[in-house]
Design an enzyme around this catalytic site. Structure first.
Site, PDB file in Angstrom:
ATOM      1  NE  ARG A 199      -4.111   1.880   0.646  1.00 13.58           N
ATOM      2  CZ  ARG A 199      -4.922   2.409  -0.251  1.00 13.58           C
ATOM      3  NH1 ARG A 199      -4.689   2.210  -1.524  1.00 13.58           N
ATOM      4  NH2 ARG A 199      -5.967   3.115   0.115  1.00 13.58           N
ATOM      5  CB  THR A 219       1.481  -8.612  10.850  1.00 13.71           C
ATOM      6  OG1 THR A 219       1.047  -7.854  11.919  1.00 13.71           O
ATOM      7  CG2 THR A 219       1.511 -10.025  11.310  1.00 13.71           C
ATOM      8  CB  THR A 270      -5.934   0.664  -6.741  1.00 14.09           C
ATOM      9  OG1 THR A 270      -6.746   1.757  -7.165  1.00 14.09           O
ATOM     10  CG2 THR A 270      -5.387   0.952  -5.357  1.00 14.09           C
ATOM     11  CG  ASP A 328      -8.387   5.330  -0.646  1.00 14.45           C
ATOM     12  OD1 ASP A 328      -9.477   5.822  -0.986  1.00 14.45           O
ATOM     13  OD2 ASP A 328      -7.937   4.297  -1.160  1.00 14.45           O
ATOM     14  CB  SER A 378     -12.484  -0.722  -0.328  1.00 10.85           C
ATOM     15  OG  SER A 378     -13.006   0.342   0.434  1.00 10.85           O
ATOM     16  N   GLY A 432     -13.521  -1.239  -7.873  1.00 12.37           N
ATOM     17  CA  GLY A 432     -14.709  -0.399  -7.767  1.00 12.37           C
ATOM     18  C   GLY A 432     -14.883   0.280  -6.430  1.00 12.37           C
ATOM     19  N   GLY A 433     -13.792   0.791  -5.836  1.00  9.65           N
ATOM     20  CA  GLY A 433     -13.907   1.532  -4.577  1.00  9.65           C
ATOM     21  C   GLY A 433     -14.492   0.670  -3.473  1.00  9.65           C
TER      22      GLY A 433
END
Length: 555
Positions: free
Chosen positions: A91, A366, A384, A408, A438, A458-459
């Protein structure tokens, strides 16, 4: 449309009867035929499902770049052939100069600054995650997978109707950034149309440079330096040092139960894994397969509403926020199920209190596509750059679209983001923090063997698409392609409305309105992929969403 592409790499052992086409050695599904073909070619080169997933991801960054790419991030959930589970967090991370009030400009919240331009991107993590996945479980080198994608970028490919639609919707913002406009617009200033050839020579050069010099070229070398220089000229805060410091990390998976199956999913900062498991465990207290369409939609919608209320309050980066493990506690699911009234909608004013919320927390440190191989490797990969074309910026000379993942975060607690989601302090902006996601890469096991994997784009609807696919297969006994054709619905607590496809029919929609649901009727939404194992035929059965272009294939 948010993220992504869906790449699932699957293998072995689903005890479902499927008459749909299957493959004995390998299967993959994604939203673009070229990306699925890249997965098959990676397998043919001697790779496994992990290699195929990375090949698909890199190719989607070329052919589905409005959704994902190396300028963004991703999550992997891998069930390896030896039975081990690996969750890799790639992320994006907030830059070191980011802070809670960075989007308060002249005394007001500027929510556009978190979506477009120099203050919107987080530090990209996809490449680091690919590298870690290949190191742990792959057979091929990153260069082996980069170079075929580079060739597609250099030669070009015809864009499809989805690409055309997304480009048209974001054209005015893309025009603000010369390097972006140079790629996506014709000489007369109009955006590319379906069938036009999209050529990305700078992106091809970037892919080839990474193949030759390794990911250090991207994170510590020329790419990082170009990004820093552009940021300084355009009011951004990301630095080369921020990019160099990025690390993809492993986390312990979310584990849940549903009707005798085991759920394995991505933990926070993904909210998807927590809430797919939470909603399914609430649903288990109802005879889903025996309910009418309206009753089934009602029960699942009420479960969604309860879960998204919890998401808004509790979920965030576990390195910064205390995210309770009790959200997936079976006893807590039973308590939430008791709040659902079969005869009418129930008001959900706020979050609920899971057990041991003070101390039992998730530990620190983790486009979705899927593929599977007969060795037993299952890989679900969600990736994404957030909204269409991310922050709309291509840094000159790189070809890489930067993400807008800072949106986000809760740009301010209670302020909706691009997907109308709200959050609390747990997801407030902070330097070095990963925003809530998400993305919901999920693997379902029976008796220790994987039987199904899925994910979506799709969010926030990613969460509900994944759980509906799982329910359609496990509760209703549908084959994967048939399951993906079923009409969808989504409820995220705020706003308090039920987004629902018109394909349910007028009678079901009327019945839901009588139960008290405020309907947002739509023609279609989402993009989900899946793979199942047909134990009788000993075949992997891939499926792609009929709502979007895509391809399911194998060997």
């Amino acid at each position: 449309m948010k993220p992504l592409f869906l790449l699932i790499t699957l293998s072995l052992s689903l005890a479902l009867r499927a008459a749909e086409p299957g493959f004995p050695k390998f299967a993959s599904a994604s939203v673009n035929p070229l990306a699925t073909e890249a997965a098959v070619k990676a397998y043919q080169k001697g790779g496994n499902a992990v290699d195929a997933a990375v090949a698909t991801g890199l190719t989607l960054g070329v052919v589905d770049g409005h959704n994902s790419g190396i300028g963004g991030g991703c999550f992997f959930v891998i069930r390896a052939a030896d039975g081990s589970i690996t969750c890799i967090d790639g992320r994006e991370i907030a830059p070191s100069k980011a802070h809670r009030d960075m989007y308060i400009i002249q005394g007001k919240v500027d929510d556009e600054a978190s979506k477009t331009g120099a203050l919107a991107p987080g530090i990209p993590g996809a490449l680091r995650a690919y590298e870690l996945a290949l190191k742990k479980h792959g057979k091929l080198k990153l260069a082996d997978l980069l170079l075929p994608a580079a060739e597609i970028a250099e030669k070009g490919f015809p864009i499809d109707e989805v690409y055309e639609r997304k480009l048209a919707a974001t054209a005015e913002k893309l025009r603000k950034f010369p390097a972006s406009a140079a790629v996506f617009f014709k000489a007369d200033g109009s955006p590319l149309k379906k069938g036009d050839i999209l050529v990305q020579k700078d992106l091809a050069k970037t892919y080839r440079a990474i193949a030759e010099h390794g990911t250090a070229w991207f994170y510590e070398g020329e790419y990082a330096q170009k990004v820093e220089a552009w940021m300084k000229e355009n009011g951004g805060i990301m630095t080369a040092a921020d990019i160099a410091g990025y690390k993809a990390i492993e986390r312990e998976p979310v584990k849940g139960k549903y009707r005798g199956y085991d759920i394995v999913a991505m933990p926070p900062p993904s909210s998807g894994g927590v809430h797919v498991a939470q909603i399914l465990q609430v649903m288990e207290h109802f005879p889903i397969s025996k309910l009418s369409d309206a009753q089934r939609v009602h029960v699942i919608t009420e479960a969604m509403k309860l879960a998204f209320a919890d998401r808004a309050y509790w979920l965030g980066d576990p390195d910064f926020a205390k995210v309770p493990r009790g959200l997936v506690d079976l006893g807590y699911a039973k308590d939430l199920a008791a709040k659902i009234d079969l005869s009418k909608t129930t008001n959900v004013p706020s979050h609920n209190m899971p057990p041991h919320w003070e101390g039992d927390i998730f530990g620190k440190h983790t486009t979705f596509t899927c593929s599977a191989d007969a060795e037993g490797n299952w890989v679900t990969l969600n990736q994404t750059i957030n909204t269409a074309f991310g922050c709309k910026v291509i840094v000159p000379g790189t070809g890489v679209l930067l993400n807008d993942e800072m949106d986000d975060f809760s740009v301010q607690p209670g302020v909706p983001n691009a997907f109308k989601l709200i959050g609390a302090e747990a997801n407030a902006v902070a330097a070095g923090k990963r925003p809530l996601s998400s993305m919901s890469p999920t693997i379902i096991l029976k008796d220790g063997q994987p039987v199904l994997c899925t994910g979506a784009a799709g969010g926030p609807t990613i969460i509900t698409q994944a759980l509906l696919l799982i329910s359609n297969v496990l509760d209703r006994g549908l084959e994967p392609n048939a399951a993906l054709k079923q009409p969808r619905f989504h409820q995220q607590w705020a706003p308090d409305e039920l987004k629902i496809e018109k394909a349910f029919g007028e009678q079901t929609l009327e019945d839901l309105e009588k139960l008290g649901h405020k309907l947002d009727k739509v023609t279609t939404f989402g993009a989900c992929q899946a793979i199942t194992w047909d134990a009788e035929r000993k075949l992997l059965v891939p499926a792609h969403d009929p709502r979007v272009p895509g391809k399911a294939d194998g060997q």
